[in-house]
Design a protein around this motif. Structure first.
Motif, PDB file in Angstrom:
ATOM      1  N   SER A   1       0.847  -1.196   0.000  1.00 21.07           N
ATOM      2  CA  SER A   1       0.000   0.000   0.000  1.00 21.07           C
ATOM      3  C   SER A   1       0.877   1.239   0.000  1.00 21.07           C
ATOM      4  N   CYS A   2       0.245   2.375  -0.204  1.00 19.90           N
ATOM      5  CA  CYS A   2       0.955   3.650  -0.071  1.00 19.90           C
ATOM      6  C   CYS A   2       1.270   3.894   1.406  1.00 19.90           C
ATOM      7  N   THR A   3       0.351   3.452   2.265  1.00 16.45           N
ATOM      8  CA  THR A   3       0.577   3.559   3.709  1.00 16.45           C
ATOM      9  C   THR A   3       1.892   2.870   4.065  1.00 16.45           C
TER      10      THR A   3
ATOM     11  N   ASP B   1       4.129  12.472  -0.344  1.00 16.20           N
ATOM     12  CA  ASP B   1       2.942  11.630  -0.422  1.00 16.20           C
ATOM     13  C   ASP B   1       2.344  11.893  -1.800  1.00 16.20           C
TER      14      ASP B   1
ATOM     15  N   ALA C   1       0.512   9.745  -3.429  1.00 14.17           N
ATOM     16  CA  ALA C   1      -0.533   8.719  -3.591  1.00 14.17           C
ATOM     17  C   ALA C   1      -1.427   9.041  -4.783  1.00 14.17           C
ATOM     18  N   GLN C   2      -1.725  10.331  -4.938  1.00 18.45           N
ATOM     19  CA  GLN C   2      -2.639  10.748  -6.010  1.00 18.45           C
ATOM     20  C   GLN C   2      -1.884  11.283  -7.223  1.00 18.45           C
TER      21      GLN C   2
ATOM     22  N   SER D   1       0.128   5.310  -4.512  1.00 14.52           N
ATOM     23  CA  SER D   1      -0.940   4.388  -4.104  1.00 14.52           C
ATOM     24  C   SER D   1      -1.609   3.764  -5.318  1.00 14.52           C
TER      25      SER D   1
ATOM     26  N   LYS E   1      -7.629   4.975  -6.850  1.00 16.31           N
ATOM     27  CA  LYS E   1      -6.602   5.771  -7.510  1.00 16.31           C
ATOM     28  C   LYS E   1      -6.605   5.547  -9.046  1.00 16.31           C
TER      29      LYS E   1
ATOM     30  N   TYR F   1     -11.403  14.895   2.968  1.00 17.43           N
ATOM     31  CA  TYR F   1     -10.832  14.786   4.304  1.00 17.43           C
ATOM     32  C   TYR F   1     -11.443  15.740   5.331  1.00 17.43           C
TER      33      TYR F   1
HETATM   34  C1  LIG Z   1      -4.981   6.997  -1.005  1.00 16.52           C
HETATM   35  C2  LIG Z   1      -4.064   7.823  -0.207  1.00 16.52           C
HETATM   36  C3  LIG Z   1      -3.194   7.262   0.741  1.00 16.52           C
HETATM   37  C4  LIG Z   1      -3.234   5.816   1.147  1.00 16.52           C
HETATM   38  O1  LIG Z   1      -3.032   4.929   0.133  1.00 16.52           O
HETATM   39  P1  LIG Z   1      -3.138   3.358   0.431  1.00 16.52           P
HETATM   40  O2  LIG Z   1      -2.525   2.748  -0.795  1.00 16.52           O
HETATM   41  O3  LIG Z   1      -4.590   3.045   0.570  1.00 16.52           O
HETATM   42  O4  LIG Z   1      -2.367   3.049   1.643  1.00 16.52           O
HETATM   43  C5  LIG Z   1      -2.296   8.092   1.384  1.00 16.52           C
HETATM   44  N1  LIG Z   1      -2.249   9.411   1.137  1.00 16.52           N
HETATM   45  C6  LIG Z   1      -3.082   9.988   0.256  1.00 16.52           C
HETATM   46  C7  LIG Z   1      -2.961  11.457   0.013  1.00 16.52           C
HETATM   47  C8  LIG Z   1      -4.023   9.223  -0.436  1.00 16.52           C
HETATM   48  O5  LIG Z   1      -4.844   9.818  -1.297  1.00 16.52           O
END
Ligand SMILES: *Cc1c(COP(=O)(O)O)cnc(C)c1O
Length: 375
Positions: free
Chosen positions: A54-56, A152, A154-155, A176, A181, A320
């Motif tokens: 995961s991104c986490t 981060d 992720a997006q 992510s 995504k 958020y």
């Molecule tokens: C989706 C997202 C994450 C988490 O991604 P995972 O792959 O579900 O762990 C973290 N930060 C942001 C900004 C995200 O949009």
């Protein structure tokens, strides 16, 4: 009913997943994982890409690699997903939230320096909606104060800042591939590593603290436990699913941008009439159409907006709730300076459906509905 999100699907996923099964390589770091890593290395120019669960988890790896410890402080926006903070809180760090810019919803680069103390170890910019933070300024601050930058992103897959792919500008970048995504493997992510010196440590942390990656490359004749670590590598079946999408990444990106542009064009008159605000993409940023949002006047109007769309069969959602107002945010973090925009702007924002496969007819229907609400 028009869903808010439908996970991306290209048609090749099951074939590739079957291939992973036929290869008898359903654990991690098989053919498809290697192909995905290579694809990102080629596409972004990063020194190393490691697919993660995961991104986490990619962010957790970055926190370990950055040697974040109890008592350290990490600067980030409050307007973000919990994972951004969790990775550092798990290491015992205090999260220091800084206000966002109202135009991009990204951390206000001009407020970061004032939040730095002698305990500060890292800055974590979050590229909201795939639109880059002001990275030149952030990297300059980090350099002058000797801080680590963990993006981060992720997006931000396929987005750039002054031509540089997001995730490759800081010391580490996290992607992510969650089903919400632009490219997905159900659950998954990737860690992008800028410096050669961090690659071996990253491989070890990702493989339960062992030097197994080196062993598989034939660089050593047996593998052993050499450091702390965890299990951050995904199954090759998941990587196979993702690889089908990477093969047509440009096509997916173009399709998303076409939807984004149609929203922007059709809702422009509402913006000009002063009824809503639309996303702003700074000149240096090329975005990936991760998200399309509008901003209503206030929380009350947004609630009515989301309900109206729902009655008309369109799922729109807010995003958020700022982390500093959440119980864990109060416990593990503090807000530095004034919350001028974080809460106010987050309460106005509503996201419209945007996914690969959404048709222009559906987009037009959604736009008609938005316009109807404001009439
Ligand atoms: C989706 C997202 C994450 C988490 O991604 P995972 O792959 O579900 O762990 C973290 N930060 C942001 C900004 C995200 O949009």
């Amino acid at each position: 009913m028009i869903n808010f999100n439908v996970p991306p699907y290209t048609g090749k996923e099951l074939e590739y997943v079957s291939q992973a099964v036929a290869n008898h390589k359903i654990c991690g770091d098989g053919e498809f994982t290697r192909k995905c890593n290579a694809w990102f290395e080629e596409k972004t120019g990063t020194a190393k890409c490691l697919l993660t669960t995961s991104c986490t988890h990619a962010t957790e790896m970055a926190a370990l690699l950055a040697n974040i410890k109890e008592g350290d402080e990490v600067i980030m926006p409050s307007y973000t997903f919990v994972s951004t903070a969790d990775a550092f809180v798990l290491r015992g760090a205090t999260v220091v939230f800084v206000d966002i810019r109202p135009d991009t919803m990204n951390i206000d680069e001009n407020l970061i320096e004032d939040a730095i103390t002698e305990r500060t170890k890292a800055i974590v910019p979050v590229h909201y909606a795939g639109v880059s933070c002001e990275m030149d300024k952030i990297m300059d601050i980090a350099k002058r104060h000797n801080l680590i930058v963990i993006e981060d992103a992720a997006q931000g897959v396929m987005s750039t800042y002054k031509g540089q792919p997001l995730g490759t500008i800081g010391d580490f970048g996290a992607y992510s591939f969650h089903e919400t995504k632009n490219y997905s493997m159900g659950e998954g992510g990737a860690l992008l590593i800028k410096h050669e010196k961090d690659i071996e440590d990253a491989e070890i942390i990702r493989e339960k603290g062992t030097n197994r990656s080196k062993f598989f490359r034939g660089q050593i004749d047996k593998y052993t436990w050499v450091n702390y670590g965890s299990s951050y590598l995904p199954s090759d079946m998941n990587a196979a699913y993702l690889y089908a999408q990477l093969e047509i990444a440009e096509q997916i990106n173009d399709a998303r941008l076409a939807i984004w542009n149609r929203y922007y064009e059709r809702l422009q008159p509402l913006k000009e009439a002063g009824k809503i605000e639309l996303p702003i993409v700074p000149e240096n940023c090329v975005h990936n159409a991760h998200m399309f949002y509008i901003k209503a006047k206030d929380l009350e109007e947004r609630t009515a907006f989301i309900n109206f769309l729902k009655e008309k069969g369109v799922m729109s959602v807010f995003h958020y709730v700022p982390l500093h107002s959440a119980p864990a945010g109060v416990k593990y973090g503090r807000f530095h300076g004034e919350d001028k925009y974080t809460t106010k702007e987050s309460e106005r924002l509503a996201r419209l459906p945007l996914y690969y496969g959404l048709t222009m007819e559906q987009v037009d229907y959604i736009c008609d509905t938005v316009i109807e609400f404001y009439e």
